[in-house]
Scaffold this motif. Structure first.
Motif, PDB file in Angstrom:
ATOM      1  N   UNK A   1       0.810  -1.215   0.000  1.00  0.00           N
ATOM      2  CA  UNK A   1       0.000   0.000   0.000  1.00  0.00           C
ATOM      3  C   UNK A   1       0.840   1.261   0.000  1.00  0.00           C
ATOM      4  N   UNK A   2       0.184   2.387   0.214  1.00  0.00           N
ATOM      5  CA  UNK A   2       0.858   3.686   0.197  1.00  0.00           C
ATOM      6  C   UNK A   2       1.480   3.993   1.559  1.00  0.00           C
ATOM      7  N   UNK A   3       2.549   4.788   1.587  1.00  0.00           N
ATOM      8  CA  UNK A   3       3.176   5.132   2.872  1.00  0.00           C
ATOM      9  C   UNK A   3       2.199   5.724   3.884  1.00  0.00           C
ATOM     10  N   UNK A   4       1.275   6.557   3.427  1.00  0.00           N
ATOM     11  CA  UNK A   4       0.322   7.164   4.361  1.00  0.00           C
ATOM     12  C   UNK A   4      -0.551   6.123   5.033  1.00  0.00           C
ATOM     13  N   UNK A   5      -0.666   4.921   4.404  1.00  0.00           N
ATOM     14  CA  UNK A   5      -1.460   3.840   4.977  1.00  0.00           C
ATOM     15  C   UNK A   5      -0.624   2.983   5.917  1.00  0.00           C
ATOM     16  N   UNK A   6       0.524   2.479   5.420  1.00  0.00           N
ATOM     17  CA  UNK A   6       1.279   1.526   6.247  1.00  0.00           C
ATOM     18  C   UNK A   6       2.056   2.189   7.371  1.00  0.00           C
ATOM     19  N   UNK A   7       2.139   3.519   7.348  1.00  0.00           N
ATOM     20  CA  UNK A   7       2.797   4.217   8.457  1.00  0.00           C
ATOM     21  C   UNK A   7       1.864   4.453   9.647  1.00  0.00           C
ATOM     22  N   UNK A   8       0.581   4.201   9.479  1.00  0.00           N
ATOM     23  CA  UNK A   8      -0.337   4.353  10.603  1.00  0.00           C
ATOM     24  C   UNK A   8       0.006   3.335  11.684  1.00  0.00           C
TER      25      UNK A   8
END
Length: 280
Positions: free
Chosen positions: A257-264
């Motif tokens: 997925x996108x960084x904004x997703x997996x960084x949560x």
């Protein structure tokens, strides 16, 4: 000596993001005999796919790739301006150039721990049949999506040429893929079905925007996991990595997925998922 080789999987690498590119650069097999499934959405540019598959095929004993919707986009900034089926066929040759297996190649048989199993990379697209319960047809379903402001970029970037529509292309791919699966799996040998999109509708029920589900698969594949004796179905696209079971068959969503997703903080950890031998 017991073999330690494993069949691993990952998808939705989206290597245009530097953070995701680093994830790919750090991917390593656990043994020299490990195989890797890459279930689509490596990136939008042909050079993204070329780079990632070139790297991964050097590290893993065998790489099995199937395209996602992002590979099939034709961005204006991409020097390769092929569209639709021509773009898909070009990507197949890029993958083959690195020794990766594609949906156009004979299916490989995994004979390691947890096998034997036919590894079947699929490319069947979607046909807008995963629509909301209140939409009677494709026209109404698309109207709901536009009204809600939830429209997949495929509508502007994924061209179906030479087919008149994406659902027409899907219909052709379904027919061709069913014929191949009937030949490869008709004898009852177990399979690992690999598709960018989920083969059943149920995984899309948790989407925050239900209107988006119409770009996530087709009802025509709803029985394939049973019909083709699947041990596991591997997919991505939803960016919701998890394990679910339908009709006793394991489904693995393996996206980064996108960084904004997996960084949560609450997001599941990204990385390789073991498919065979089945963990636990």
């Amino acid at each position: 000596m017991v073999s330690q080789r494993k069949l691993l999987a990952i998808s939705d690498l989206h290597v245009a993001f530097p953070e995701n590119r680093q994830i790919v650069e750090e991917l390593r097999p656990e043994s020299d005999e490990d195989w890797l499934i890459v279930a689509g959405d490596v990136g939008e540019m042909v050079e993204n796919v070329d780079w990632a598959l070139g790297l991964l095929t050097k590290r893993f004993a065998k790489v099995v790739w199937t395209p996602g919707n992002h590979e099939l986009w034709t961005p204006r900034r991409d020097p390769v301006q092929l569209r639709g089926d021509e773009r898909y066929r070009h990507l197949v040759e890029v993958a083959r150039g690195h020794g990766a297996l594609t949906p156009e190649d004979p299916y490989a048989v995994w004979d390691g721990p947890g096998g034997p199993a036919v590894i079947a990379p699929l490319f069947v697209l979607y046909d807008y049949t995963f629509r909301t319960d209140t939409a009677a047809d494709k026209t109404e379903s698309l109207a709901q999506a536009y009204k809600a402001g939830v429209v997949c970029s495929d509508e502007f970037l994924l061209h179906p040429d030479p087919y008149p529509s994406r659902d027409a292309w899907c219909k052709a791919r379904l027919k061709e893929t069913e014929q191949r699966l009937d030949e490869a799996c008709g004898s009852g040998i177990p399979s690992i079905l690999v598709n960018h999109y989920p083969l059943v509708r149920e995984p899309t029920r948790i989407l925050h925007h239900p209107e988006f589900a119409q770009w996530c698969g087709t009802v025509r594949t709803a029985d394939w996991h049973v019909r083709y004796h699947a041990k596991t179905v591997v997919y991505g696209h939803l960016h919701i990595p998890r394990t679910t079971w339908y009709d006793g068959v394991r489904f693995e969503e393996v996206s980064v997925g996108y960084p904004r997703e997996w960084k949560r903080p609450s997001h599941p950890r990204t990385g390789l998922r073991q498919i065979l031998p089945m963990p636990g």
